[in-house]
Design a protein around this motif. Structure first.
Motif: not given
Length: 421
Positions: A6-9, A25, A30, A33, A102, A107
């Motif tokens: 998954d995409t994190i921020a 991000i 990313a 986003v 985000c 995110c």
């Protein structure tokens, strides 16, 4: 290991007033986003090029901020994933609004240390480097800062790699001895195999020997001021800290509890502790303070034993020293400006590793004391120099201990005549 895809921020800078804040991000979406937050961009900006963008809320399109965006492709990013760094205005509100945008764009809030963890899982850093990032962020002394930077540059990793190569060579020599007895080259003598094993064990032990002081770099050497009441402990504590933290009066027994504070001396970290004066007392609160002082002394890395200049060391003090086996104790003669008798150059009594005469009123002896303490607590690191690899974590020490135990066991059975097969 499984890597979450998954995409994190997260906000990568500390909260509070400031000119800039950085929102990071990382993950497969990313770049998407970034496009969601910067609808004015016709296409993703070129990689590694700072681009001015207008950020907007992805839900209602309301403007958020003007920011500088830098986009990284996975192959060249710090995390090994597609990455975006947004440099927005600092403060309490703007970074939190950008972070929330985000999250609204898909995110997930990054967990603590997750960017570094992903860098490790994708092979961008090894485990020692990942630990060095944590040390660098948490460093409160120049010494730990230097060591963490060296580890980040693979100083310790290269030393471990050298040890591994030596171990592989030892295995190769052993295999040659076993598998090729009829070759033209004579098999390697067992004595040579033993010597190589002993040399490797010595190298493991030398690196392991940095662990006690290396771990002190992270927490600071626990340095306890002790002595009888009204001997100037609290005044010395304040002077070494450079601020008034302890209450100072002429009345004996003023300090009832232990006061602890971090301080740097010579670039090395210490945890300085002012404790209650050691004496027998019927007063309950003071007695409890003395008990707390003794518990600190049991855990101390260094002890500053304070007595008034010219007073000497009596039988009670000698009894105190006999209870502090293995802990370096510095005799600090305080109130030098008030001394009515000449202290002279008397020999340092047995049990002390040094003596310093100080006056907090005119500063006499304070720099000498500040210079002495790092030499006592961090002598090995000072001797090795700033470039030498240092073990700073218990995990690293345990791994080296296990390796040395195995190598020593190997050497021992060869010395006992067990066939190499």
């Amino acid at each position: 290991m499984n890597v979450r895809v998954d995409t994190i921020a997260a906000v990568a800078t500390s909260p509070g007033p400031g000119a800039l804040a950085v929102v990071r991000i990382s993950g497969p979406d990313a770049h998407g986003v970034l496009m969601a937050l910067a609808p004015g961009l016709p296409a993703p900006p070129p990689p590694k090029v700072a681009t001015l963008v207008s950020l907007a809320d992805p839900v209602d399109g309301s403007p958020l901020d003007q920011a500088v965006a830098v986009r990284y492709e996975a192959a060249s990013s710090p995390t090994g994933e597609d990455l975006v760094e947004l440099s927005c205005h600092g403060g309490w509100l703007v970074p939190s609004l950008v972070l929330q945008a985000c999250l609204d764009a898909g995110c997930r809030m990054a967990e603590r240390g997750e960017f570094t963890r992903r860098a490790y899982l994708h092979g961008k850093v090894d485990l020692v480097q990942a630990e060095a990032v944590a040390d660098l962020v948490g460093a409160r002394s120049r010494a730990l800062h230097r060591v963490a930077l060296a580890q980040l540059e693979r100083g310790l990793s290269e030393r471990v790699a050298d040890l591994r190569r030596a171990l592989v060579r030892l295995e190769a020599v052993l295999a040659h001895h076993i598998d090729f007895p009829e070759e033209d080259d004579a098999p390697v003598p067992v004595t040579e195999i033993i010597a190589e094993g002993q040399a490797l064990s010595g190298r493991l032990g030398a690196l392991l020997g940095t662990a006690p002081e290396g771990e002190l770099l992270r927490d600071g050497a626990l340095t306890v001021l002790s002595g009888r009441p009204n001997t100037g402990k609290s005044s010395l504590y304040n002077a070494l800290l450079g601020e008034e933290r302890a209450i100072v009066t002429d009345e004996p027994g003023t300090t009832r509890d232990a006061l602890e504070a971090p301080v740097q001396m010579g670039g090395y970290p210490f945890r300085l502790v002012d404790t209650a004066g050691l004496r027998g007392t019927a007063e309950r609160v003071e007695r409890l303070g003395v008990e707390v002082a003794r518990r600190y002394l049991e855990r101390a890395d260094l002890v500053l034993f304070c007595s008034e200049a010219g007073a000497g060391v009596g039988e009670e003090e000698r009894q105190f020293l006999s209870e502090l086996r293995g802990v370096p104790v510095v005799w600090v003669e305080t109130k030098l400006d008030l001394a009515t008798t000449e202290a002279g150059d008397r020999a340092i009594p047995e049990g002390f590793v040094g003596r310093v005469r100080v006056s907090v009123e005119d500063g006499t002896g304070l720099e000498e004391l500040r210079s002495l303490l790092p030499r006592l607590a961090y002598s090995g690191l000072l001797e090795a120099g700033v470039e030498a690899p240092v073990v700073t974590r218990r995990r690293q020490a345990r791994a080296l201990e296990r390796a040395q135990v195995e190598v020593l066991a190997f050497v021992r059975v060869l010395e006992e005549g067990v066939p190499v097969e």
